[in-house]
Design an enzyme around this catalytic site. Structure first.
Site, PDB file in Angstrom:
ATOM      1  CG  ASP A  38      -1.771   1.229   1.354  1.00 10.69           C
ATOM      2  OD1 ASP A  38      -1.752   2.061   0.414  1.00 10.69           O
ATOM      3  OD2 ASP A  38      -2.438   1.381   2.388  1.00 10.69           O
TER       4      ASP A  38
ATOM      5  CD  GLU B 178      35.958   8.268   4.354  1.00  7.14           C
ATOM      6  OE1 GLU B 178      36.000   9.142   5.254  1.00  7.14           O
ATOM      7  OE2 GLU B 178      36.811   8.179   3.461  1.00  7.14           O
TER       8      GLU B 178
ATOM      9  CD  GLU C  30      32.601  10.823  11.292  1.00  5.12           C
ATOM     10  OE1 GLU C  30      33.817  11.018  11.130  1.00  5.12           O
ATOM     11  OE2 GLU C  30      31.779  11.743  11.523  1.00  5.12           O
TER      12      GLU C  30
ATOM     13  CD  GLU D 234      35.854   9.829  13.327  1.00  3.82           C
ATOM     14  OE1 GLU D 234      36.177  10.855  13.950  1.00  3.82           O
ATOM     15  OE2 GLU D 234      36.330   9.552  12.205  1.00  3.82           O
TER      16      GLU D 234
ATOM     17  CD  GLU E 142      35.176   7.168   9.359  1.00  2.00           C
ATOM     18  OE1 GLU E 142      35.878   6.923   8.358  1.00  2.00           O
ATOM     19  OE2 GLU E 142      35.169   8.275   9.939  1.00  2.00           O
TER      20      GLU E 142
ATOM     21  CG  HIS F 201      33.825  12.545   5.263  1.00  2.00           C
ATOM     22  ND1 HIS F 201      34.982  12.423   5.997  1.00  2.00           N
ATOM     23  CD2 HIS F 201      33.131  13.553   5.847  1.00  2.00           C
ATOM     24  CE1 HIS F 201      34.996  13.315   6.965  1.00  2.00           C
ATOM     25  NE2 HIS F 201      33.872  14.005   6.913  1.00  2.00           N
TER      26      HIS F 201
ATOM     27  NE  ARG G 178      42.734  14.116   6.887  1.00  2.00           N
ATOM     28  CZ  ARG G 178      42.191  12.975   6.448  1.00  2.00           C
ATOM     29  NH1 ARG G 178      40.887  12.824   6.469  1.00  2.00           N
ATOM     30  NH2 ARG G 178      42.936  12.004   6.003  1.00  2.00           N
TER      31      ARG G 178
ATOM     32  CD  GLU H 224      37.090  12.824   2.210  1.00  4.45           C
ATOM     33  OE1 GLU H 224      36.933  11.934   3.067  1.00  4.45           O
ATOM     34  OE2 GLU H 224      38.033  13.640   2.233  1.00  4.45           O
TER      35      GLU H 224
ATOM     36  NE  ARG I 117      36.765  16.772   5.244  1.00  4.37           N
ATOM     37  CZ  ARG I 117      37.283  15.749   5.930  1.00  4.37           C
ATOM     38  NH1 ARG I 117      37.637  14.646   5.297  1.00  4.37           N
ATOM     39  NH2 ARG I 117      37.442  15.835   7.235  1.00  4.37           N
TER      40      ARG I 117
END
Length: 442
Positions: free
Chosen positions: A53, A131, A133, A188, A195, A244, A315, A332, A334
Site C-alpha cells: 500500500d 564513510e 560515522e 572517532e 566509523e 564523507h 581536511r 571526497e 565532506r
C-alpha cells in the site's frame, strides 16, 4: 554482493532453511521499509507479484492510487547473519513499480537509476565510497536510548577505553559475511563515536550497502544493550557524525579523474566535476543534510565543513582530493551526514558533477589554509558557505533546477512539503536553551 539467478535464489531458500524473506525498499526520507513474506511465497515474489500500500508510505502516493508492486533486485539477495541460524531470514532490496509495470517516479532507488543512466549516456560509470560515522549510547532501565556513554576513548583509541569496540567488531564480521569488503573501522573523535568504512563500488550498490549497514549497526547495537544513532549532532559541544562521500567516474574501465600530466594528477573532467559540486552544493544540501539537526553539525570548530572551498589535502575544505592517484583518484565531499537518503544524495551529487562537466565549469583556486581558523575572513572575502538552517537549504533546493530535475517533480514536491513541515514543527518548539537564557532575565 553476488550475482544471482531466479534458480539460485529458489535453491538457496531450500538449502539454507530460509523461512522468511524481507522485501526491502526505502521511502523518500531514507527510512527503510519492508514487506515480510514466508518462504512459500518466494516464487510469487520473484515474479514481481508482492503488492504493498503506497499510500501508507511517506512521500509515495495518494490513497486513491495506493496499489504498488515490489520488484526484487536478485543481486541483492542476502541472508541476515544476525537472525536465527535455524529458520533463517533473508532479504531482497526492491524497486517500486506501478500496477502497469512502469517504475514509480517516487522511488528513491529509481531516482538514482535515472541519474546513473544519464552518466551512462555520456560513457561514464559513477562509483561511490561512503564513510559513515555513528554514536553508540547506553540505554536506560526501560531500554530507552540516552546520550550517555561510559566510553572515554578518542580518535583511533582502543579497548579498554573503547567500550564499543566489541560491538563494532561484531558489525564488521556480520557485514563481511554479507559480502561487504570492510576497509577500516575505528573509534572517532567524540566519546561513543565510531566509523566503519567499506570499499567503494558502483553507486547503486553503494547506496544499497549504506541502507544495509545502518540496519546492521542498529540491530547489533540493540542486541548488545546499546543504542546506535546516525543523528548528525546528538551531543552539544562534541563533534557530529558525517558521511564523507568519495566519488569517481570511470570510462572504458579507466579512472576518468586521473591525468598523469597534470601537476595535481587530476583530469580536466575532475576539475569540472569539482566545479559542478561547488556550484550546486547549496542546492542539494537539503538532500545530503536533511534534518533540522544537520545544521547543528555544520558549524565552525567541529571538523565539519562550512565554506565552499576545495583542496588536495586540507581536511577543513568542503571538497578534498585524497592522496591516492591512478585508479584510486577520487573526489571526497565532506558535508553530507548519515541521516540522508543515500539514493537521493548520490543522485544529486552526480547530477551536480555532470552539470559541471557539460558546462565546462572551472573551480575556484585551491584553499590550503585551515578554513576553521579563518572563517570570519572568508565571510569578509565573500566566500560562499553552506546553508545555515534546514529552511534556507530547502529554499536553495527549490531554486536549483539541476537538483530538482535530478529528483523529479514528484520527489521534489513531496520532499519539500515534508521538510517544510518538519521545519515549522521545530520552529514552534520552546527549547531548554531558551528557558535557561530568558526565563529569569525577561
Amino acid at each position: 554482493m553476488g550475482k544471482y539467478t531466479r534458480e539460485d535464489i529458489l535453491r538457496l531458500v531450500r538449502e539454507e532453511d530460509i523461512q522468511f524473506i524481507r522485501m526491502q525498499f526505502t521511502d523518500i526520507f531514507g527510512q527503510m521499509k519492508n514487506v515480510a513474506i514466508t518462504a512459500s511465497q518466494i516464487e510469487k515474489a520473484l515474479d514481481n507479484q508482492i503488492m504493498m500500500d503506497g499510500s501508507s508510505i511517506e512521500g509515495f502516493v495518494r490513497i486513491e492510487e495506493s496499489d504498488q508492486y515490489l520488484w526484487p533486485d536478485l543481486d541483492t539477495f542476502a541472508i541476515l547473519p544476525w537472525r536465527p541460524q535455524y529458520g533463517k531470514v533473508a532479504r531482497l532490496i526492491c524497486d517500486v513499480h506501478n500496477p502497469d509495470g512502469t517504475p514509480f517516479v517516487g522511488d528513491p532507488r529509481g531516482v538514482l537509476k535515472r541519474a546513473l543512466a544519464r552518466a551512462g549516456e555520456m560513457g561514464l560509470t559513477f562509483n561511490a565510497g561512503p564513510e559513515l560515522e555513528f554514536f553508540l549510547f547506553q540505554t536506560d532501565e526501560d531500554g530507552r536510548p540516552t546520550t550517555k556513554t561510559s566510553d572515554e576513548a578518542g580518535y583511533f583509541d582502543l579497548g579498554p577505553l573503547d567500550h564499543g569496540e566489541s560491538t563494532r567488531r561484531e558489525i564488521c564480521l556480520c557485514l563481511e559475511e554479507m559480502g561487504f569488503e570492510i576497509e577500516a573501522s575505528h573509534h572517532e573523535v567524540a566519546a561513543g563515536q565510531h566509523e566503519i568504512d567499506f570499499k567503494y563500488t558502483e553507486a547503486l550498490q553503494a547506496a544499497d550497502n549504506i541502507m544495509t549497514f545502518k540496519l546492521a549497526v542498529k540491530t547489533l547495537a540493540q542486541k548488545n544493550g546499546l543504542h546506535a544513532t546516525f543523528m548528525p549532532k546528538p551531543v552539544c559541544g562534541a563533534a557530529g557524525s558525517g558521511m564523507h562521500v568519495n566519488m569517481s567516474l570511470f570510462r572504458d574501465g579507466q579512472n576518468a579523474f586521473y591525468d598523469p600530466a597534470d601537476p595535481r594528477k587530476l583530469s580536466l573532467l575532475a576539475y569540472q566535476f569539482i566545479a559542478g559540486l561547488l556550484d550546486h552544493v547549496q542546492g542539494f544540501c537539503a538532500v545530503t543534510n536533511p534534518l533540522v539537526n544537520s545544521y547543528k553539525r555544520l558549524v565552525p570548530g567541529y571538523e565539519a565543513p562550512c565554506h565552499l572551498a576545495w583542496s588536495t589535502g586540507n581536511r577543513s575544505a568542503l571538497i578534498r582530493i585524497p592522496t591516492p592517484r591512478g585508479s584510486g583518484t577520487r573526489v571526497e565531499l565532506r558535508s553530507p551526514d548519515p541521516s540522508c537518503n543515500p539514493y537521493l544524495a548520490f543522485a544529486v551529487c552526480l547530477a551536480a558533477g555532470l552539470d559541471g562537466i557539460q558546462r565546462r565549469l572551472t573551480p575556484p583556486a585551491e584553499s590550503n589554509e585551515n578554513l576553521y581558523a579563518i572563517a570570519a575572513d572568508l565571510e569578509a572575502q565573500g566566500v560562499r558557505r553552506l546553508p545555515a538552517s534546514l529552511e534556507a537549504a530547502i529554499h536553495a533546493l527549490e531554486a536549483d533546477s539541476v537538483v530538482t530535475a535530478a529528483l523529479g517533480e514528484h520527489v521534489t514536491n513531496q520532499y519539500v512539503t515534508g521538510k517544510l513541515r518538519e521545519w515549522e514543527q521545530y520552529r514552534a518548539q520552546v527549547t531548554q536553551w531558551e528557558l535557561d537564557q530568558y526565563l529569569v532575565t525577561c
